[in-house]
Enzyme design. Structure first.
Site, PDB file in Angstrom:
ATOM      1  N   ASP A 136       0.753  -0.900   0.089  1.00 17.32           N
ATOM      2  CA  ASP A 136      -0.247  -0.033   0.221  1.00 17.32           C
ATOM      3  C   ASP A 136       0.732   1.029   0.009  1.00 17.32           C
ATOM      4  O   ASP A 136       1.739   1.372   0.705  1.00 17.32           O
ATOM      5  CB  ASP A 136      -1.137  -0.011   1.565  1.00 17.32           C
ATOM      6  CG  ASP A 136      -1.882   0.872   1.375  1.00 17.32           C
ATOM      7  OD1 ASP A 136      -2.246   1.583   0.240  1.00 17.32           O
ATOM      8  OD2 ASP A 136      -2.746   1.155   2.062  1.00 17.32           O
ATOM      9  N   HIS A 143      -4.023  13.650   0.760  1.00 17.24           N
ATOM     10  CA  HIS A 143      -4.174  13.281   1.451  1.00 17.24           C
ATOM     11  C   HIS A 143      -2.983  13.384   2.635  1.00 17.24           C
ATOM     12  O   HIS A 143      -2.551  13.465   3.838  1.00 17.24           O
ATOM     13  CB  HIS A 143      -4.563  11.685   0.822  1.00 17.24           C
ATOM     14  CG  HIS A 143      -4.244  10.376   2.560  1.00 17.24           C
ATOM     15  ND1 HIS A 143      -5.167  10.196   3.200  1.00 17.24           N
ATOM     16  CD2 HIS A 143      -3.550   9.567   2.712  1.00 17.24           C
ATOM     17  CE1 HIS A 143      -5.207   9.258   4.054  1.00 17.24           C
ATOM     18  NE2 HIS A 143      -4.220   8.869   3.903  1.00 17.24           N
ATOM     19  N   ARG A 152       1.737  17.310  12.932  1.00 16.32           N
ATOM     20  CA  ARG A 152       2.727  18.908  12.614  1.00 16.32           C
ATOM     21  C   ARG A 152       2.009  19.891  11.456  1.00 16.32           C
ATOM     22  O   ARG A 152       2.799  20.453  10.271  1.00 16.32           O
ATOM     23  CB  ARG A 152       3.575  17.619  11.642  1.00 16.32           C
ATOM     24  CG  ARG A 152       4.496  17.388  12.309  1.00 16.32           C
ATOM     25  CD  ARG A 152       5.511  16.497  11.079  1.00 16.32           C
ATOM     26  NE  ARG A 152       4.936  16.136  10.344  1.00 16.32           N
ATOM     27  CZ  ARG A 152       4.119  14.985  10.258  1.00 16.32           C
ATOM     28  NH1 ARG A 152       4.132  13.611  11.408  1.00 16.32           N
ATOM     29  NH2 ARG A 152       3.808  14.630   8.678  1.00 16.32           N
ATOM     30  N   GLU A 208     -10.375   4.118   3.485  1.00 14.32           N
ATOM     31  CA  GLU A 208      -9.674   4.537   2.957  1.00 14.32           C
ATOM     32  C   GLU A 208      -9.999   4.108   1.086  1.00 14.32           C
ATOM     33  O   GLU A 208      -9.950   3.175   1.186  1.00 14.32           O
ATOM     34  CB  GLU A 208      -8.038   4.654   3.179  1.00 14.32           C
ATOM     35  CG  GLU A 208      -7.822   4.990   3.993  1.00 14.32           C
ATOM     36  CD  GLU A 208      -6.648   4.352   4.728  1.00 14.32           C
ATOM     37  OE1 GLU A 208      -5.705   4.021   4.319  1.00 14.32           O
ATOM     38  OE2 GLU A 208      -5.935   5.745   5.317  1.00 14.32           O
ATOM     39  N   GLU A 210      -9.353   3.861  -2.333  1.00 14.61           N
ATOM     40  CA  GLU A 210      -8.411   3.303  -3.107  1.00 14.61           C
ATOM     41  C   GLU A 210      -8.414   3.074  -4.457  1.00 14.61           C
ATOM     42  O   GLU A 210      -8.991   2.253  -5.030  1.00 14.61           O
ATOM     43  CB  GLU A 210      -6.944   2.882  -2.578  1.00 14.61           C
ATOM     44  CG  GLU A 210      -6.871   3.022  -0.833  1.00 14.61           C
ATOM     45  CD  GLU A 210      -5.400   3.083  -0.136  1.00 14.61           C
ATOM     46  OE1 GLU A 210      -4.631   3.046  -0.950  1.00 14.61           O
ATOM     47  OE2 GLU A 210      -5.427   3.486   0.648  1.00 14.61           O
ATOM     48  N   ASP A 242      -9.146   0.345   2.298  1.00 12.11           N
ATOM     49  CA  ASP A 242      -7.615  -0.490   2.825  1.00 12.11           C
ATOM     50  C   ASP A 242      -9.142   0.059   4.375  1.00 12.11           C
ATOM     51  O   ASP A 242      -8.397   1.612   4.998  1.00 12.11           O
ATOM     52  CB  ASP A 242      -7.027   0.396   2.830  1.00 12.11           C
ATOM     53  CG  ASP A 242      -5.574   0.698   3.932  1.00 12.11           C
ATOM     54  OD1 ASP A 242      -5.314  -0.612   4.130  1.00 12.11           O
ATOM     55  OD2 ASP A 242      -4.843   1.522   3.589  1.00 12.11           O
ATOM     56  N   ARG A 246      -8.162   3.487  13.269  1.00  8.70           N
ATOM     57  CA  ARG A 246      -6.972   4.936  13.488  1.00  8.70           C
ATOM     58  C   ARG A 246      -6.463   5.160  14.923  1.00  8.70           C
ATOM     59  O   ARG A 246      -5.832   5.501  14.901  1.00  8.70           O
ATOM     60  CB  ARG A 246      -8.120   5.916  13.694  1.00  8.70           C
ATOM     61  CG  ARG A 246      -8.974   6.202  12.093  1.00  8.70           C
ATOM     62  CD  ARG A 246      -7.376   6.320  10.943  1.00  8.70           C
ATOM     63  NE  ARG A 246      -8.400   6.865   9.860  1.00  8.70           N
ATOM     64  CZ  ARG A 246      -7.413   5.997   8.209  1.00  8.70           C
ATOM     65  NH1 ARG A 246      -5.884   5.837   8.789  1.00  8.70           N
ATOM     66  NH2 ARG A 246      -7.892   6.613   6.943  1.00  8.70           N
ATOM     67  N   GLN A 249      -3.893   2.903  14.892  1.00 15.41           N
ATOM     68  CA  GLN A 249      -2.523   3.065  14.085  1.00 15.41           C
ATOM     69  C   GLN A 249      -1.730   4.105  14.884  1.00 15.41           C
ATOM     70  O   GLN A 249      -0.554   4.010  14.733  1.00 15.41           O
ATOM     71  CB  GLN A 249      -3.183   3.077  12.372  1.00 15.41           C
ATOM     72  CG  GLN A 249      -2.368   4.190  11.731  1.00 15.41           C
ATOM     73  CD  GLN A 249      -3.262   4.990  10.814  1.00 15.41           C
ATOM     74  OE1 GLN A 249      -4.742   4.183  10.622  1.00 15.41           O
ATOM     75  NE2 GLN A 249      -2.253   4.675   9.652  1.00 15.41           N
ATOM     76  N   LYS A 262      -4.310  -2.403  10.317  1.00 16.39           N
ATOM     77  CA  LYS A 262      -4.818  -2.122   8.440  1.00 16.39           C
ATOM     78  C   LYS A 262      -4.730  -3.933   8.121  1.00 16.39           C
ATOM     79  O   LYS A 262      -5.505  -3.948   7.037  1.00 16.39           O
ATOM     80  CB  LYS A 262      -3.098  -1.627   7.951  1.00 16.39           C
ATOM     81  CG  LYS A 262      -3.186  -0.091   7.915  1.00 16.39           C
ATOM     82  CD  LYS A 262      -4.082   0.306   7.233  1.00 16.39           C
ATOM     83  CE  LYS A 262      -3.180   2.185   7.616  1.00 16.39           C
ATOM     84  NZ  LYS A 262      -4.600   2.637   6.451  1.00 16.39           N
ATOM     85  N   THR A 266      -8.797  -5.797   4.645  1.00 16.54           N
ATOM     86  CA  THR A 266      -8.705  -4.781   2.877  1.00 16.54           C
ATOM     87  C   THR A 266     -10.329  -5.845   1.793  1.00 16.54           C
ATOM     88  O   THR A 266      -9.944  -7.190   1.375  1.00 16.54           O
ATOM     89  CB  THR A 266      -6.921  -5.082   2.356  1.00 16.54           C
ATOM     90  OG1 THR A 266      -6.864  -4.427   3.624  1.00 16.54           O
ATOM     91  CG2 THR A 266      -7.408  -3.758   1.567  1.00 16.54           C
ATOM     92  N   THR A 369      -4.465   6.126   0.190  1.00 21.29           N
ATOM     93  CA  THR A 369      -5.670   6.937  -0.557  1.00 21.29           C
ATOM     94  C   THR A 369      -6.055   8.274  -1.065  1.00 21.29           C
ATOM     95  O   THR A 369      -4.710   8.617  -0.874  1.00 21.29           O
ATOM     96  CB  THR A 369      -6.114   7.731   1.323  1.00 21.29           C
ATOM     97  OG1 THR A 369      -5.964   7.220   2.237  1.00 21.29           O
ATOM     98  CG2 THR A 369      -7.516   8.164   1.342  1.00 21.29           C
ATOM     99  N   GLU A 383     -10.158  12.284   7.544  1.00 25.00           N
ATOM    100  CA  GLU A 383     -10.022  13.906   6.549  1.00 25.00           C
ATOM    101  C   GLU A 383     -11.407  14.690   6.571  1.00 25.00           C
ATOM    102  O   GLU A 383     -10.494  15.591   7.374  1.00 25.00           O
ATOM    103  CB  GLU A 383      -9.496  13.458   5.588  1.00 25.00           C
ATOM    104  CG  GLU A 383      -7.115  13.228   5.034  1.00 25.00           C
ATOM    105  CD  GLU A 383      -7.749  13.306   3.719  1.00 25.00           C
ATOM    106  OE1 GLU A 383      -7.653  12.062   2.959  1.00 25.00           O
ATOM    107  OE2 GLU A 383      -7.635  13.842   2.977  1.00 25.00           O
TER     108      GLU A 383
HETATM  109 CA    CA Z   1      -3.949   3.343   3.178  1.00 26.95          CA
END
Ligand code: CA
Length: 441
Positions: A136, A143, A152, A208, A210, A242, A246, A249, A262, A266, A369, A383
């Protein structure tokens, strides 16, 4: 481009001429199906509301030459033997099938083909390829920027992003076909007060959107695939969801990246749309903003810059239990453009093999994503709700930060361009459940 791209071509399978079908005669995606009460899956090609049994066509003597050889590779229960063949074989089979289904083919052939066409409502679709490895990537600049900004704010992109197509090795064993239920995973999440992490059901389950690339021919270990040769190793595309936990993760990813957040599952769509079918929808690669570094030479190819993008739209929809009870249609959450991706499929393949790593027929390489800058082009809830800070309101008045039990996520995709018919990728759907239960596909 060849006769299979003729926008004027029509099929005697009348449902293939519906302007809203995902599967007009210009598409002809490959999948694997069983008829009801059959045990052994077989290779099929979608046309309108029907599935063409490829091996049965071959047995009926409807193919010759390379098309016949390619059709013989479709005798098994996956596409892998076909994927291992030369792109010219894929192309000749596609052209032969196109001719069988066109309005202007011999009546004798039509009678034979009608016997091996199965209504799609009578079939069950399976995972079309045996996936040996799943990788992946993280190819959407929007994204990466959005997610980076959450942690950040002043420096969202890490310094490697515009040089290295970032990716991680995923888990092939838990890749499943659309329709498979998603059991809410348990896992570790970060400590709160007492310094001890907790273990339990994820509270931040996400999807996600994809695009998946299915590898055709592989390469020998130690022999990288040059970017100008990557097209010969790329068979087709599918939708990929995917699914991501979170909270798990965030806690587990440092320093080696995502793991159990993850690999829970999938989902992929059942039809593989070939790169040959996508030829009319080729567009230039993403235009790098001025000031961005050019790709390093091993990731640069003039032809790929001119045609490495795809005019593909990917959409995500949500249906909750309350929406289904009230007979409301699924609500569209996002609509993104694949042409917004920072890296092309050829760049991903060239990078993946640049160290000599081999890819094999049936490997799944996902894009990451697919998100755009616009809010409605963001391809995951992380997001869209900004990690839960801005919940989404649904038509029922319900709100969502992340997925709840019984939520169903439906992904759709299509290619469209002036002068070419719309061709679709079909659907990739999955419903979240709290406990394992009987599969209701
Ligand atoms: Ca992904």
């Amino acid at each position: 481009m060849n006769e299979t791209h003729d926008p004027a071509a029509r099929s005697w399978v009348t449902s293939a001429n519906d302007p809203n079908t995902d599967f007009p005669i210009q598409n002809l995606p490959f999948g694997v199906f069983t008829r009801q009460h059959e045990a052994t899956p077989r290779v099929g090609i979608a046309v309108g509301d029907f599935v063409l049994d490829v091996a049965a066509c071959e047995r009926a003597g409807l193919f010759t030459g390379r098309a016949e050889t390619a059709a013989r590779a479709c005798a098994g229960s996956s596409l892998n033997a076909l994927l291992a063949r030369e792109p010219e074989d894929w192309s000749q089979l596609r052209q032969a099938v196109h001719r069988l289904l066109r309005t202007d083919r011999p009546a004798r052939d039509q009678a034979l083909v009608e016997q091996v066409l199965v209504p799609v409502r009578d079939v069950r679709l399976h995972l079309p390829v045996i996936i040996g490895d799943y990788t992946d990537f993280y190819a959407s600049l929007a994204h990466a920027t959005h997610v980076g900004r959450m942690w950040r704010p002043n420096d969202p992109l890490l310094p490697n992003y515009k040089f290295v197509p970032v990716g991680y090795h995923g888990r092939a064993s838990s890749v499943v076909v659309s329709g498979t239920l998603i059991v809410r995973p348990h896992g570790q999440t970060a400590p709160t007060g007492d310094g001890v992490p907790s273990f339990g059901p994820t509270a931040m389950l996400d999807y996600e959107v994809e695009l998946g690339f299915i590898i055709g021919r592989g390469n020998q270990l130690g022999e990288p695939i040059r970017i100008d040769q990557a097209d010969r190793h790329l068979f087709g595309v599918c939708l990929v969801n995917d699914w991501s936990a979170r909270d798990m993760q965030r806690w587990e990813s440092q320093p080696l990246g995502p793991f159990l957040s993850k690999s829970l599952l999938t989902s992929v769509s059942p039809w593989i749309v070939t790169f040959e079918a996508l030829e009319p929808y080729r567009v230039p690669a993403f235009a790098r903003p001025s000031g961005d570094p050019p790709p390093l030479p091993y990731l640069h190819d003039d032809r790929d810059m001119q045609r490495g993008g795809l005019a593909l739209t990917l959409e995500a929809f949500l249906s909750t239990a309350a929406m289904r009870r009230d007979r409301m249609p699924p609500m569209r959450l996002s609509r993104g453009q694949f042409s917004d991706m920072y890296w092309t499929a050829a760049q991903l393949v060239a990078h993946h093999t640049s160290n000599g790593c081999n890819v094999r027929p049936g490997d799944l390489i996902a894009s990451g994503t697919v998100s755009g800058v616009a809010k409605d082009a963001r391809g995951c809830l992380l997001e869209l709700t900004w990690r839960g800070a801005e919940p989404i309101t649904l038509p029922t008045g319900e709100t969502r930060r992340f997925l709840e039990d019984e939520d169903e996520v439906i992904m759709r995709g299509y290619a469209a361009r002036e002068g070419a018919p719309r061709i679709g990728l079909g659907e990739c759907r999955g419903r979240v459940v709290h406990h394992a239960q009987a599969d209701d596909r």
